[in-house]
Design an enzyme around this catalytic site. Sequence first.
Site, PDB file in Angstrom:
ATOM      1  N   ASP A 138      78.998  63.797 -21.614  1.00 36.88           N
ATOM      2  CA  ASP A 138      78.439  62.556 -22.159  1.00 36.88           C
ATOM      3  C   ASP A 138      79.075  61.303 -21.576  1.00 36.88           C
ATOM      4  O   ASP A 138      78.379  60.380 -21.134  1.00 36.88           O
ATOM      5  CB  ASP A 138      78.579  62.561 -23.682  1.00 36.88           C
ATOM      6  CG  ASP A 138      78.050  61.294 -24.309  1.00 36.88           C
ATOM      7  OD1 ASP A 138      76.830  61.204 -24.520  1.00 36.88           O
ATOM      8  OD2 ASP A 138      78.854  60.369 -24.563  1.00 36.88           O
ATOM      9  N   SER A 166      74.383  60.004 -24.834  1.00 39.50           N
ATOM     10  CA  SER A 166      73.675  60.677 -23.745  1.00 39.50           C
ATOM     11  C   SER A 166      73.330  62.107 -24.128  1.00 39.50           C
ATOM     12  O   SER A 166      72.205  62.580 -23.888  1.00 39.50           O
ATOM     13  CB  SER A 166      74.521  60.669 -22.471  1.00 39.50           C
ATOM     14  OG  SER A 166      74.843  59.365 -22.068  1.00 39.50           O
ATOM     15  N   ASP A 167      74.281  62.814 -24.699  1.00 44.18           N
ATOM     16  CA  ASP A 167      74.044  64.185 -25.143  1.00 44.18           C
ATOM     17  C   ASP A 167      72.914  64.252 -26.162  1.00 44.18           C
ATOM     18  O   ASP A 167      71.974  65.044 -26.033  1.00 44.18           O
ATOM     19  CB  ASP A 167      75.307  64.759 -25.785  1.00 44.18           C
ATOM     20  CG  ASP A 167      76.320  65.288 -24.787  1.00 44.18           C
ATOM     21  OD1 ASP A 167      75.942  65.531 -23.622  1.00 44.18           O
ATOM     22  OD2 ASP A 167      77.481  65.465 -25.164  1.00 44.18           O
ATOM     23  N   VAL A 168      73.043  63.463 -27.208  1.00 40.09           N
ATOM     24  CA  VAL A 168      72.087  63.542 -28.307  1.00 40.09           C
ATOM     25  C   VAL A 168      70.699  63.107 -27.856  1.00 40.09           C
ATOM     26  O   VAL A 168      69.689  63.718 -28.217  1.00 40.09           O
ATOM     27  CB  VAL A 168      72.579  62.708 -29.507  1.00 40.09           C
ATOM     28  CG1 VAL A 168      71.521  62.654 -30.599  1.00 40.09           C
ATOM     29  CG2 VAL A 168      73.874  63.298 -30.065  1.00 40.09           C
ATOM     30  N   GLY A 171      69.086  65.867 -25.866  1.00 39.25           N
ATOM     31  CA  GLY A 171      68.610  66.919 -26.765  1.00 39.25           C
ATOM     32  C   GLY A 171      67.341  66.521 -27.493  1.00 39.25           C
ATOM     33  O   GLY A 171      66.403  67.319 -27.634  1.00 39.25           O
TER      34      GLY A 171
END
Length: 393
Positions: A138, A166-168, A171
């Site tokens: 992230d 960025s991760d969330v 997803g």
Amino acid sequence: MAIAADQPLAGLVVLDLTLARAGPTCARHLSDWGADVISVQVPGASEEVIAGRDGFDYQNLHRGKRAISLDLKSPRGHEAFLQLARGADVVVENMRPDVKHRLRIGYEDLKAVNPRLVYGSISGFGQDGPYGHRAGVDQIAQGMGGLMSITGAPGGGPMRAGIAVSDVTAGNLLALAIMMALYRRERTGEGAYVHTSLLESQLFLLDFQAARWLMAGEVAGQTGNNHPTIAPSSAYPTADGYINIAASWPAQWKKMCEVMGRTDWLENPDWRSSRGRVANRDSLNAAIAEETRTKPSAHWVELLETAGIPCGPIYTIDQAFADPQVKHLGVAAPVDHPRLGATHMVASPLNISGADKSLRSAAPIRPDHTDEVLAAVGYSAAELAEMRSAGVI
């Protein structure tokens, strides 16, 4: 772990190969709304790893799933995975792009046994290209995607956001892409390969700041708590904390001056126009702060909200979950944890009429569903025992 037949995704079978955060965020959306998400784990996890799965992060990301163990590197494990894929609707993974090909479980491998399969991937930088081989996390994506350059106070140096945005976001976007592909499959009968990356998701998340550059050639910088293009819109001190005020439009600015008893601000030539208020935001914010710090936050929120001016207190996380509106929305969802007892996790932010958004179960810490999942696709008790003794499961 029963799944209600009226859940939006009831009947979907998802093979979940995800780790870390971005992939599990995608799979969590599917699980929360009724899909049978089967987490495929490597056999032989250490007791330390297993104990860590009772922690808040793992539980929040992996709730509602079933879990199996399967050695994808072994011929028998690979064969078993292909058998599972024949009856699956979705596969989700977030390995480095080359790993799935080495394991022979990429989209083309699985499409050969199930043309209706929707295969979703998240990578750090894309499935190919100059950086396609790199691992991504992230904070690296926040930096390379421009977010850290516009976060924080001016002159304070780059600053990461306080959450794994960025991760969330990756997803969330992959879950959306999967649903689009499933909808198209209803018309065509064919599956699809859908993918995104942390870098793409982060650049998408820049939104108007990215459009400023692409269309106007403006490179945004750090503005702290100030809105980059509107004023007044910032955080202001009060007698007992801080509040956000966003008097973005001329009518709101006028009304704010009136209810705060400072109609003289309307006569200030520096603040008369929207452009002037942005150009002179430092003096404007200082004047507003002198007023707001004389009364507690609740006073200003009630006064400004009644006047139709967007505002709100600035909470710590515990205060946020204690807010009556947050309680009303049910953001803290109860779940019965078999080892920790009654606890809470973050509920799905989606609301679908006629569907139950309560959490089905806590995350499994062990692959306790291996036998039932593999038996459902034809493996006998003797075969499972043999595979277990060989370390395949």
